[in-house]
Design an enzyme around this catalytic site. Structure first.
Site, PDB file in Angstrom:
ATOM      1  N   THR A 420       0.825  -1.207   0.000  1.00 11.85           N
ATOM      2  CA  THR A 420       0.000   0.000   0.000  1.00 11.85           C
ATOM      3  C   THR A 420       0.860   1.258   0.000  1.00 11.85           C
ATOM      4  OG1 THR A 420      -1.710  -1.134   1.224  1.00 11.85           O
ATOM      5  CG2 THR A 420      -1.839   1.229   1.270  1.00 11.85           C
ATOM      6  N   THR A 438      -3.720   0.670  -2.929  1.00 13.07           N
ATOM      7  CA  THR A 438      -3.068  -0.587  -2.575  1.00 13.07           C
ATOM      8  C   THR A 438      -3.285  -1.648  -3.649  1.00 13.07           C
ATOM      9  OG1 THR A 438      -2.956  -2.284  -0.831  1.00 13.07           O
ATOM     10  CG2 THR A 438      -5.127  -1.412  -1.306  1.00 13.07           C
ATOM     11  N   GLU A 440      -2.741  -4.708  -1.984  1.00 16.13           N
ATOM     12  CA  GLU A 440      -2.705  -5.602  -0.825  1.00 16.13           C
ATOM     13  C   GLU A 440      -1.285  -6.028  -0.514  1.00 16.13           C
ATOM     14  OE1 GLU A 440      -3.467  -6.713   2.367  1.00 16.13           O
ATOM     15  OE2 GLU A 440      -2.946  -8.676   1.612  1.00 16.13           O
ATOM     16  N   SER A 484      -8.295  -1.546   6.379  1.00 15.44           N
ATOM     17  CA  SER A 484      -7.818  -0.714   7.498  1.00 15.44           C
ATOM     18  C   SER A 484      -7.366   0.650   7.012  1.00 15.44           C
ATOM     19  CB  SER A 484      -6.630  -1.392   8.178  1.00 15.44           C
ATOM     20  OG  SER A 484      -7.022  -2.630   8.685  1.00 15.44           O
ATOM     21  N   GLY A 504       0.486  -0.181   5.612  1.00 14.72           N
ATOM     22  CA  GLY A 504       0.842  -1.029   6.746  1.00 14.72           C
ATOM     23  C   GLY A 504      -0.225  -2.009   7.186  1.00 14.72           C
TER      24      GLY A 504
HETATM   25  N1  GLU Z   1      -5.230  -4.636   2.315  1.00 14.34           N
HETATM   26  C1  GLU Z   1      -4.974  -3.712   3.365  1.00 14.34           C
HETATM   27  C2  GLU Z   1      -6.202  -2.901   3.697  1.00 14.34           C
HETATM   28  O1  GLU Z   1      -6.965  -2.589   2.837  1.00 14.34           O
HETATM   29  C3  GLU Z   1      -3.901  -2.763   3.020  1.00 14.34           C
HETATM   30  C4  GLU Z   1      -2.641  -3.456   2.788  1.00 14.34           C
HETATM   31  C5  GLU Z   1      -1.495  -2.699   3.242  1.00 14.34           C
HETATM   32  O2  GLU Z   1      -1.523  -1.638   3.759  1.00 14.34           O
HETATM   33  O3  GLU Z   1      -0.440  -3.184   3.022  1.00 14.34           O
HETATM   34  O4  GLU Z   1      -6.401  -2.552   4.792  1.00 14.34           O
END
Ligand code: GLU
Length: 607
Positions: A420, A438, A440, A484, A504
């Site tokens: 991200t 992102t 992911e 998140s 993160g």
């Molecule tokens: N897939 C995560 C999310 O949407 C983000 C991935 C990341 O920050 O590395 O919360």
């Protein structure tokens, strides 16, 4: 006195930051991106102060492009999309056309904060047991099996986000916004250690997929020039035909082909199972426009991202809990103890209540209410850390005078990636953008669309792998997995004061929260708030904490009952603060993940 005045950094610190940045920004601006220029290494600068507009991102090429758009009269949205498109070139393992994200915008004309939810979406035909290995009845191992998979690819939302943002707030056409990144992809950029390491760490996965192996392997050497002509051609095609070409044209067909039939090399033993995406899933994709989350924190208005992101609600709830205490008057250790305890409580509620609100009933208003915060805050003992995990609260529409919280904590393994990227932009008219995007995991699904130069996401691994009808983040066809991501804009007296975000995975929430607490309560200026050692309590037995944090505060926090799981780094925030003298302070991560880059259009003279 307004909260903003209370929160303003000391003149000494501000002047120091301005001095640091002047040289830096001048360097960035002296050499605007030019298709004919030789690829060059661009220095990174963590802080820039000035006027005329500001950009903060993880990458110097991307920040330079955003600053140049602002210099030429583009607004914050134009610059944000141009910067994001550039990150698709230089940060292809963290973002790009094949992913999704969340865009938060403050409009200086209307005074409104609005959002775009460009989250990836599950294909309609995705079954509840999509991640279960039929031979064992257990979920596939998360990494690399579940990640490197057609099943994990959600319908990308980033192209639709760029189109929607430009249409709503931009002054540039899509073609104008994509042009600098198209040139960058053609002329190339100098590979840094982070880019090299991200390929090297994913070499086995990348070697499983033919077009990915062709594009990225062997890992480009540090200092070499990397070009992505396929991506430049894709950007040109989309510039000419619009983003519909992505969702209904030949690109859509090619995405469906590789998801349904991943182009494997046969050189690894990764299963790379086929996914469930159909052309109709792409054709029906649309962004959503949920109202932002809002909470008041010490007189400031904090706006964040609504479900399917858990960012706005969890940052907001944690702040509301902390607001029950005079954190600014506490010792550092007491303040951190309360920060850790508040986030554990909010994460317990996140696990119980947060999911895609088009599929599950999320009691957002109650989670963000002061009454609920008071109910939760009385679980915090200033002398002792509560045993983790803590129980979730009862979002039952009533506020107890006794400490709320009952039942078993909901625990689903936390598998969100550490990929991200976040960018923050402010323009000279006062518009502000906080945008986190992102794919992911670092490297997403590892599936590159052949000849198109971008990787597809593995965002659907953000769903819980095992189906539980009580779990708000259970897999459903057409649903968006819980995120998140926490792009945040803070207003003071109705005017933008601070905007920020971070990558993160699930630590995004605590990085944004801790940075806000550092800045608002603990007397740090913005660069200090970003650089400070981090810890992340997500309702787990141990606090995930940077080694520097454990060294600084570990002994005293252990005495209160906290235990630690050390890690080298958490997050890589970027932010902009509007300073009381009318200048903008752009701040990026100075060290983590190789550091980011902050730029302004007109640097302030040293004070
Ligand atoms: N897939 C995560 C999310 O949407 C983000 C991935 C990341 O920050 O590395 O919360």
């Amino acid at each position: 006195m307004s909260a903003r005045a209370l929160a303003a950094p000391s003149a000494r610190l501000t002047a120091g930051a301005a001095a640091v940045c002047l040289t830096a920004t001048a360097l960035t601006i002296a050499a605007p991106p030019d298709a004919d220029a030789r690829p060059r290494e661009t220095e990174k600068n963590a802080v820039a102060v000035g006027t005329g507009g500001a950009v903060s991102s993880v990458d110097p090429e991307a920040t330079a492009i955003g600053v140049e758009v602002l210099r030429r009269g583009g607004n914050a949205t134009d610059a944000a999309i141009a910067t994001a498109a550039a990150l698709g070139v230089t940060e292809p393992f963290s973002s790009g056309l094949g992913g999704g994200g969340f865009f938060v915008h403050y409009d200086a004309d209307t005074g409104e904060v609005e959002t775009i939810d460009g989250r990836e979406t599950a294909p309609a035909a995705m079954p509840h047991d999509a991640f279960i290995n039929p031979e064992t009845g257990e979920p596939y191992d998360f990494f690399p099996e579940r990640v490197t998979s057609g099943v994990s690819v959600g319908v990308p939302g980033t192209p639709a986000t760029w189109a929607a943002a430009l249409e709503t707030w931009g002054s540039y056409s899509l073609g104008e916004a994509l042009k600098p990144a198209t040139k960058l992809a053609l002329r190339g950029f100098v590979v840094d250690q982070t880019f090299h390491d991200q390929v090297a760490q994913n070499a086995y996965r990348f070697s499983a997929i033919e077009p990915t192996a062709q594009l990225y392997l062997p890992a480009p050497e540090v200092g070499s020039v990397f070009r992505n002509r396929d991506l430049a051609h894709t950007y040109r095609l989309l510039s000419r035909k619009g983003m519909d070409a992505f969702y209904t044209g030949s690109i859509a067909e090619e995405i469906v082909d590789v998801v349904q039939s991943p182009p494997t090399t046969g050189r690894t033993d990764l299963p790379v199972p086929p996914g469930f995406m159909k052309p109709s899933d792409l054709a029906r994709y649309d962004v959503r426009r949920p109202p932002p989350t809002h909470n008041d924190y010490r007189g400031l208005d904090v706006y964040g991202m609504a479900p399917p992101s858990s960012g706005g609600s969890t940052v907001g709830e944690s702040l509301n809990i902390l607001e029950q205490f005079d954190v600014g008057a506490m010792s550092s250790v007491q303040a951190l103890h309360h920060y850790l305890e508040a986030s554990a409580l909010a994460y317990a509620d996140r696990a119980k209540y947060l999911g895609d609100s088009e599929f599950v009933d999320v009691p957002l208003a109650e989670l963000l209410s002061d009454g609920f915060a008071a109910e939760r805050a009385c679980n915090i003992d200033s002398d002792r850390a509560a045993p983790k995990p803590v129980a979730p609260g009862e979002a039952d529409g009533e506020y107890d005078t006794t400490c709320g919280g009952s039942g078993a904590p909901t625990a689903h393994p936390d598998t969100e990636g550490l990929s991200t990227t976040h960018l923050t932009v402010a323009d000279k008219w006062g518009n502000v953008v906080a945008y986190t995007l992102t794919i992911e995991q670092i490297g997403g699904s590892a599936i590159t669309v052949p000849g198109r130069g971008f990787l597809l996401n593995n965002e659907l691994t953000d769903f819980s792998a095992v189906y539980d009808p009580e779990d708000p983040n259970r897999i459903e066809g057409g649903k968006r997995p819980r995120s998140s991501i926490s792009p945040t804009i803070v207003l003071d007296d109705g005017e933008p004061w601070l905007a920020l975000g971070s990558p993160g995975g699930s630590t995004i929430i605590t990085t944004v929260l801790q940075t806000l607490v550092n800045r608002i309560d603990l007397g740090m200026d913005l660069p200090e708030a970003i650089a400070a050692p981090r810890a992340s309590q997500r309702n787990t037995e141990d606090v995930t904490a940077e080694t520097t944090f454990v060294e600084a505060y570990g002994a005293e926090l252990r005495a209160l009952g906290h235990t630690f799981s050390p890690t080298s780094e958490i997050g890589a925030a970027t932010a902009i603060e509007l300073l009381p003298d009318g200048t903008m302070q752009a701040a990026a991560e100075p060290v983590r993940r190789g550091g980011g880059d902050a730029g302004v259009v007109d640097p302030s003279p040293p004070r």
